[in-house]
Design an enzyme around this catalytic site. Structure first.
Site, PDB file in Angstrom:
ATOM      1  N   TYR A  28       0.490  -1.203   0.129  1.00 43.33           N
ATOM      2  CA  TYR A  28      -0.077   0.318  -0.132  1.00 43.33           C
ATOM      3  C   TYR A  28       0.331   1.202   0.023  1.00 43.33           C
ATOM      4  O   TYR A  28       1.078   2.425  -1.232  1.00 43.33           O
ATOM      5  CB  TYR A  28      -0.716  -0.079   1.166  1.00 43.33           C
ATOM      6  CG  TYR A  28      -1.475   1.469   1.849  1.00 43.33           C
ATOM      7  CD1 TYR A  28      -2.860   1.304   0.607  1.00 43.33           C
ATOM      8  CD2 TYR A  28      -1.838   1.701   2.798  1.00 43.33           C
ATOM      9  CE1 TYR A  28      -3.653   2.859   0.508  1.00 43.33           C
ATOM     10  CE2 TYR A  28      -2.463   2.925   3.102  1.00 43.33           C
ATOM     11  CZ  TYR A  28      -3.408   3.221   1.949  1.00 43.33           C
ATOM     12  OH  TYR A  28      -4.265   4.968   2.230  1.00 43.33           O
ATOM     13  N   LYS A  32       1.074   3.716  -2.951  1.00 42.90           N
ATOM     14  CA  LYS A  32       1.374   4.948  -2.593  1.00 42.90           C
ATOM     15  C   LYS A  32       2.468   6.411  -3.289  1.00 42.90           C
ATOM     16  O   LYS A  32       2.306   7.028  -3.647  1.00 42.90           O
ATOM     17  CB  LYS A  32       0.634   5.830  -1.350  1.00 42.90           C
ATOM     18  CG  LYS A  32      -0.652   4.949  -1.270  1.00 42.90           C
ATOM     19  CD  LYS A  32      -1.266   6.001  -0.511  1.00 42.90           C
ATOM     20  CE  LYS A  32      -1.015   5.781   1.002  1.00 42.90           C
ATOM     21  NZ  LYS A  32      -1.566   6.431   1.674  1.00 42.90           N
TER      22      LYS A  32
END
Ligand code: UDP
Length: 204
Positions: A28, A32
């Site tokens: 994750y 990003k």
């Protein structure tokens, strides 16, 4: 930012520190970071006007606990009179910012030409331990739920490591826009408790 950095407060230009790829948690964070690199490349090479906002534990009405988020989870547990599940010691802390402030911060940035091409933390820097949060939620809900400690090994998959602190440096947002998060945590908790009550009433 989204990694395990130990420097507090976390500034936009701090080094990223991630765990190895065998630990899926960091997929994750890496995705990003890649998005940020891409956006900044489009800004530099094609002059696309991008502003990168990094959010920190945003909370508020209509937030769901389905993905494990702590505040709606605690609110639903307190309202139902079920045990409030504090993972680990409860000494770990977070800074919870009301979604209303997050939206305001974003809107102000959009109206700020100097923000273009920048990375900006958007969050509150008021820290609360998860143990204290559990007590605040229980009180706000007028609940008699027990507050229980759940060992990390039971709460999370193997290899998961919880962050002990995550406090943003919010000076850049303030310098650029003059705006700081201002909604007190107690108000955010009241809003989430009211929202969870409304959901419960609808589903029963
Ligand atoms: N947490 C908890 N009980 C829960 C859900 C989460 O004690 O039922 C803790 C979690 O271990 C972490 C904190 O609350 O220390 C914030 O968790 P969340 O998933 O909301 O956000 P993040 O970990 O991404 O900051």
């Amino acid at each position: 930012m989204y990694g395990k950095g130990t420097k507090i407060p976390i500034a936009e230009e701090d080094d990223l520190q991630l765990w190895p790829t065998v630990n899926s948690r960091w997929a994750y964070a890496c995705s990003k970071a890649l998005d940020e690199w891409l956006a900044l490349a489009y800004f530099r090479e094609k002059q696309v006007p991008v502003i990168i906002t990094r959010f920190f534990n945003t909370v508020g009405p209509r937030q769901t606990g389905r993905y494990g988020m702590v505040l709606p989870t605690f609110a639903a547990q307190a309202i139902a009179g079920e045990p409030i599940t504090v993972y680990g010691s409860g000494e770990q802390s977070r800074c919870f910012g009301h979604v209303r402030d997050a939206v305001e911060g974003m809107l102000r940035l959009i109206e700020t030409p100097e923000a273009i091409g920048q990375v900006v933390n958007v969050g509150s820097n008021v820290e609360v331990t998860i143990g204290t949060l559990a007590e605040m939620v229980r009180d706000a809900a007028g609940s008699r739920s027990d507050i229980i400690r759940v060992p990390y090994a039971e709460a999370y998959a193997e290899g998961f490591e919880d962050l002990q602190r995550r406090v943003p440096d919010v000076s850049k947002l303030e310098q650029l826009t003059g705006f700081r998060f201002e909604t007190p945590l107690a108000e955010a908790i009241d809003d989430v408790v009211a929202d969870q009550r409304a959901r419960l009433a609808l589903s029963s």
